[in-house]
Design a protein around this motif. Structure first.
Motif, short mmCIF file in Angstrom:
data_model
loop_
_atom_site.label_atom_id
_atom_site.label_comp_id
_atom_site.label_asym_id
_atom_site.label_seq_id
_atom_site.Cartn_x
_atom_site.Cartn_y
_atom_site.Cartn_z
N ASP A 4 0.85 -1.19 0.00
CA ASP A 4 0.00 0.00 0.00
C ASP A 4 0.89 1.24 0.00
OD1 ASP A 4 -1.93 1.91 0.21
OD2 ASP A 4 -2.53 1.40 2.26
N TRP A 5 1.12 1.80 -1.18
CA TRP A 5 2.01 2.96 -1.30
C TRP A 5 1.40 4.23 -0.69
CZ3 TRP A 5 6.63 1.44 -2.28
CH2 TRP A 5 6.85 0.33 -3.12
N SER A 6 0.11 4.21 -0.40
CA SER A 6 -0.53 5.40 0.14
C SER A 6 -0.07 5.73 1.56
CB SER A 6 -2.05 5.23 0.12
OG SER A 6 -2.46 4.18 0.99
N VAL A 7 0.59 4.76 2.22
CA VAL A 7 1.06 5.02 3.58
C VAL A 7 2.34 5.86 3.60
CG1 VAL A 7 0.06 2.84 4.37
CG2 VAL A 7 2.49 2.92 3.76
N VAL A 8 3.05 5.88 2.48
CA VAL A 8 4.35 6.56 2.43
C VAL A 8 4.24 8.07 2.67
CG1 VAL A 8 6.35 7.09 0.99
CG2 VAL A 8 5.38 4.79 0.99
N PRO A 9 3.32 8.80 2.01
CA PRO A 9 3.27 10.26 2.23
C PRO A 9 3.13 10.66 3.69
CG PRO A 9 1.96 9.68 0.32
CD PRO A 9 2.37 8.38 0.96
N GLY A 10 2.42 9.87 4.47
CA GLY A 10 2.24 10.21 5.88
C GLY A 10 3.52 10.16 6.68
N PHE A 11 4.49 9.41 6.19
CA PHE A 11 5.76 9.29 6.92
C PHE A 11 6.87 10.15 6.31
CE2 PHE A 11 3.64 5.17 7.79
CZ PHE A 11 3.57 5.27 9.18
N LEU A 12 6.57 10.87 5.25
CA LEU A 12 7.60 11.69 4.61
C LEU A 12 8.20 12.75 5.52
CD1 LEU A 12 6.30 12.15 0.93
CD2 LEU A 12 8.19 10.74 1.77
N PRO A 13 7.41 13.43 6.38
CA PRO A 13 8.05 14.40 7.29
C PRO A 13 9.11 13.76 8.20
CG PRO A 13 5.69 14.77 7.20
CD PRO A 13 5.95 13.48 6.48
N GLN A 14 8.83 12.56 8.72
CA GLN A 14 9.82 11.88 9.55
C GLN A 14 11.05 11.47 8.74
OE1 GLN A 14 6.34 9.35 11.29
NE2 GLN A 14 8.14 8.88 12.54
N LEU A 15 10.81 10.96 7.54
CA LEU A 15 11.93 10.56 6.69
C LEU A 15 12.75 11.78 6.27
CD1 LEU A 15 10.14 7.91 4.43
CD2 LEU A 15 11.79 7.47 6.27
N ALA A 16 12.09 12.90 6.02
CA ALA A 16 12.81 14.12 5.66
C ALA A 16 13.68 14.61 6.81
CB ALA A 16 11.81 15.22 5.25
N ALA A 17 13.16 14.47 8.04
CA ALA A 17 13.95 14.85 9.22
C ALA A 17 15.18 13.96 9.33
CB ALA A 17 13.10 14.75 10.48
#
Length: 218
Positions: A4-17
């Motif tokens: 489910d690729w739709s879960v990725v955008p929700g974690f982008l802020p953490q990954l960006a940090a």
């Protein structure tokens, strides 16, 4: 479990940090590593017997041991030996400085020694001190040859920051691991982490190519 690729955008802020921490460690470490490598490389190329030996021991010691062992030594063993404890972020930056410096030193040595000796002799014959010959004649020519291998080392060091997960540094790989542990979306999260690394290394490669083209390096 379905992907489910739709879960990725929700974690982008953490990954960006996490990516910001990765970039900070790599940038600070490579600035220090370049300075250390330049000094050690010049010691190897032009230093006397003692300076050459010191630089040789440092380079061989670091190139002969994994960076994971080096950062573990800095974080766990150095406090025992010196009484000085460093935080994980400082240990990670120091590890990049020490590790990259050894490899950059050999790049510097090779680049400077590849310049025809006649140019150095001509500069000395004109009455220039040796340091001016290196700074104004040999140095600019050597710098052109430094850029491609130096760029490769920068990319390797950027990716090596992922190994600092062993001391708990909150860089990109550590962040990805923490997110994956909470939702078990291994495919989606690790793909996102890989893409972010590709973006960072691709950007660095593009910058280096631009510098090479500006300097007309074949």
């Amino acid at each position: 479990m379905e992907i489910d690729w739709s879960v990725v955008p929700g974690f982008l802020p953490q990954l960006a940090a996490g990516a910001r921490v990765t970039i900070l460690i790599a940038l600070a470490g490579l600035v220090g590593g370049t300075i250390l490598g330049l000094i050690a490389g010049l010691m190897r190329a032009y230093g006397g017997r003692v300076l050459n030996a010191i630089a040789f021991v440092y380079i061989e010691l670091i190139r002969g041991t994994p960076i994971v062992v080096q950062v573990m030594f800095l974080y766990f063993a150095m406090p025992v030996l010196t009484g000085l404890r460093v935080d994980p972020m400082t240990a990670a930056i120091l590890a990049i400085v020490v590790n990259a410096g050894a490899y950059i030193a050999e790049i510097v040595r090779g680049a400077f020694l590849s310049i025809p000796r006649g140019l150095t002799e001509a500069g000395l014959a004109m009455g220039l001190p040796h340091w001016k010959v290196l700074a104004h004649i040999v140095g600019p020519l050597a710098f052109r040859r430094l850029i491609p291998p130096l760029g490769n080392q920068f990319i390797v060091s950027l990716k090596d920051t992922s190994l600092f997960i062993v001391i708990g540094v909150g860089e990109l790989t550590r962040t990805g691991q923490e997110i994956m542990a909470s939702n078990f979306r291994a495919v989606e999260i690790w793909t996102a982490v890989a893409v972010i690394y590709l973006i960072m290394t691709g950007t660095l490669t593009a910058i280096l190519r631009l510098i090479e083209n500006r300097m007309r390096i074949l």
